[in-house]
Write a protein that holds these residues in place. Sequence first.
Motif, PDB file in Angstrom:
ATOM      1  N   ARG A   1      11.715 -13.594  87.602  1.00  0.00           N
ATOM      2  CA  ARG A   1      11.145 -12.568  85.819  1.00  0.00           C
ATOM      3  C   ARG A   1       9.997 -14.068  85.233  1.00  0.00           C
ATOM      4  NH1 ARG A   1      16.355 -14.171  86.154  1.00  0.00           N
ATOM      5  NH2 ARG A   1      17.607 -12.698  85.050  1.00  0.00           N
ATOM      6  N   GLY A   2       8.683 -13.114  86.245  1.00  0.00           N
ATOM      7  CA  GLY A   2       7.096 -13.872  85.811  1.00  0.00           C
ATOM      8  C   GLY A   2       6.858 -12.877  87.222  1.00  0.00           C
TER       9      GLY A   2
ATOM     10  N   THR B   1      12.088  -7.938  92.068  1.00  0.00           N
ATOM     11  CA  THR B   1      12.385  -7.127  90.744  1.00  0.00           C
ATOM     12  C   THR B   1      13.270  -8.351  89.972  1.00  0.00           C
ATOM     13  OG1 THR B   1      14.132  -6.680  92.351  1.00  0.00           O
ATOM     14  CG2 THR B   1      11.974  -5.289  91.832  1.00  0.00           C
ATOM     15  N   CYS B   2      14.057  -7.708  89.232  1.00  0.00           N
ATOM     16  CA  CYS B   2      14.982  -8.182  87.771  1.00  0.00           C
ATOM     17  C   CYS B   2      15.443  -6.892  87.257  1.00  0.00           C
ATOM     18  CB  CYS B   2      14.652  -8.761  86.877  1.00  0.00           C
ATOM     19  SG  CYS B   2      15.332  -9.899  85.904  1.00  0.00           S
ATOM     20  N   TRP B   3      17.179  -6.783  87.703  1.00  0.00           N
ATOM     21  CA  TRP B   3      17.842  -5.726  87.199  1.00  0.00           C
ATOM     22  C   TRP B   3      18.322  -6.072  86.057  1.00  0.00           C
ATOM     23  CZ3 TRP B   3      21.999  -3.714  90.890  1.00  0.00           C
ATOM     24  CH2 TRP B   3      22.845  -2.441  90.305  1.00  0.00           C
ATOM     25  N   VAL B   4      18.013  -5.210  85.130  1.00  0.00           N
ATOM     26  CA  VAL B   4      18.366  -5.446  83.400  1.00  0.00           C
ATOM     27  C   VAL B   4      19.170  -4.233  83.322  1.00  0.00           C
ATOM     28  CG1 VAL B   4      16.468  -5.928  81.850  1.00  0.00           C
ATOM     29  CG2 VAL B   4      15.900  -6.471  83.200  1.00  0.00           C
ATOM     30  N   GLY B   5      20.106  -4.791  82.202  1.00  0.00           N
ATOM     31  CA  GLY B   5      20.823  -4.009  82.069  1.00  0.00           C
ATOM     32  C   GLY B   5      20.903  -4.956  80.586  1.00  0.00           C
TER      33      GLY B   5
ATOM     34  N   GLU C   1      21.329   9.532  80.563  1.00  0.00           N
ATOM     35  CA  GLU C   1      21.947   7.984  80.019  1.00  0.00           C
ATOM     36  C   GLU C   1      20.807   6.707  80.835  1.00  0.00           C
ATOM     37  OE1 GLU C   1      25.367   4.472  79.282  1.00  0.00           O
ATOM     38  OE2 GLU C   1      25.957   6.909  79.514  1.00  0.00           O
ATOM     39  N   PRO C   2      19.923   6.228  80.202  1.00  0.00           N
ATOM     40  CA  PRO C   2      19.254   4.748  80.178  1.00  0.00           C
ATOM     41  C   PRO C   2      20.474   3.450  80.713  1.00  0.00           C
ATOM     42  CG  PRO C   2      19.149   4.728  78.136  1.00  0.00           C
ATOM     43  CD  PRO C   2      19.260   6.116  77.805  1.00  0.00           C
ATOM     44  N   LEU C   3      20.493   4.104  82.262  1.00  0.00           N
ATOM     45  CA  LEU C   3      21.894   2.794  82.936  1.00  0.00           C
ATOM     46  C   LEU C   3      20.541   0.668  83.497  1.00  0.00           C
ATOM     47  CD1 LEU C   3      23.752   5.357  84.681  1.00  0.00           C
ATOM     48  CD2 LEU C   3      24.241   3.631  82.636  1.00  0.00           C
ATOM     49  N   ALA C   4      19.293   1.122  83.514  1.00  0.00           N
ATOM     50  CA  ALA C   4      19.054   0.255  84.457  1.00  0.00           C
ATOM     51  C   ALA C   4      17.239  -0.148  84.125  1.00  0.00           C
ATOM     52  CB  ALA C   4      19.593  -0.196  85.448  1.00  0.00           C
ATOM     53  N   PHE C   5      17.086  -0.878  83.980  1.00  0.00           N
ATOM     54  CA  PHE C   5      15.408  -1.064  83.913  1.00  0.00           C
ATOM     55  C   PHE C   5      15.630  -1.660  85.546  1.00  0.00           C
ATOM     56  CE2 PHE C   5      14.260  -1.054  79.158  1.00  0.00           C
ATOM     57  CZ  PHE C   5      14.885   0.043  78.803  1.00  0.00           C
ATOM     58  N   LEU C   6      14.364  -1.937  85.783  1.00  0.00           N
ATOM     59  CA  LEU C   6      13.730  -2.374  86.955  1.00  0.00           C
ATOM     60  C   LEU C   6      12.195  -2.881  87.109  1.00  0.00           C
ATOM     61  CD1 LEU C   6      15.452  -3.479  90.097  1.00  0.00           C
ATOM     62  CD2 LEU C   6      14.663  -1.135  90.655  1.00  0.00           C
ATOM     63  N   PRO C   7      12.111  -4.492  86.177  1.00  0.00           N
ATOM     64  CA  PRO C   7      10.834  -4.349  87.031  1.00  0.00           C
ATOM     65  C   PRO C   7      10.301  -4.805  88.095  1.00  0.00           C
ATOM     66  CG  PRO C   7      11.847  -5.800  85.524  1.00  0.00           C
ATOM     67  CD  PRO C   7      12.471  -5.434  85.763  1.00  0.00           C
TER      68      PRO C   7
END
Length: 173
Positions: free
Chosen positions: A14-15, A116-120, A139-145
């Motif tokens: 997360r950074g 990464t961080c799996w963001v839902g 459909e947007p299902l996940a953000f992966l920074p």
Amino acid sequence: MSFIDLARKRISVRGFKPDPVPRSVLEQVLEAGRLAPSAVNYQPYRFIVVEAEKERNRLAAAYPREWFRTAPVIIVVVGDTESAWKRSDGRNYVDVDCAIAVDHMTLAAADLGYGTCWVGAFDPAEARRALGLRDDPWEPLAFLPLGMPDDTGRPKERKQPEELIRYGLAPAE
């Protein structure tokens, strides 16, 4: 590194450092997602790569966390709810198929030294607006920074095996 070592190494970051993600790294991470298995091999997912700061900020309206904006790349996984395989009881497997692809990408990134961080927990309506998805089946299902970690991540706490594993079927009734 063994697969178990890789699974232990992967953490939620997360950074991120501001350094750009090299194209070769990004392509390897995306290839891992592309190669992921899916039910009946339907592959009902697409990966939207968001790199430009202005676009990342627009997407961040759907997930307004300051740390999220620090990622130099955000991969958005979208699933096609119409083309995904459906089980005989009607259960749509788009979530499962997309989850497998995201998992492959998180592990590939960790293997390459990236975080990464799996963001839902994002606002799906806001994500649809930012991505330009209208009333179509995507459909947007996940953000992966994705980026070089600038923190050590959260400690990886897991339940003990005896809490999670059972051998054999339940007794017949």
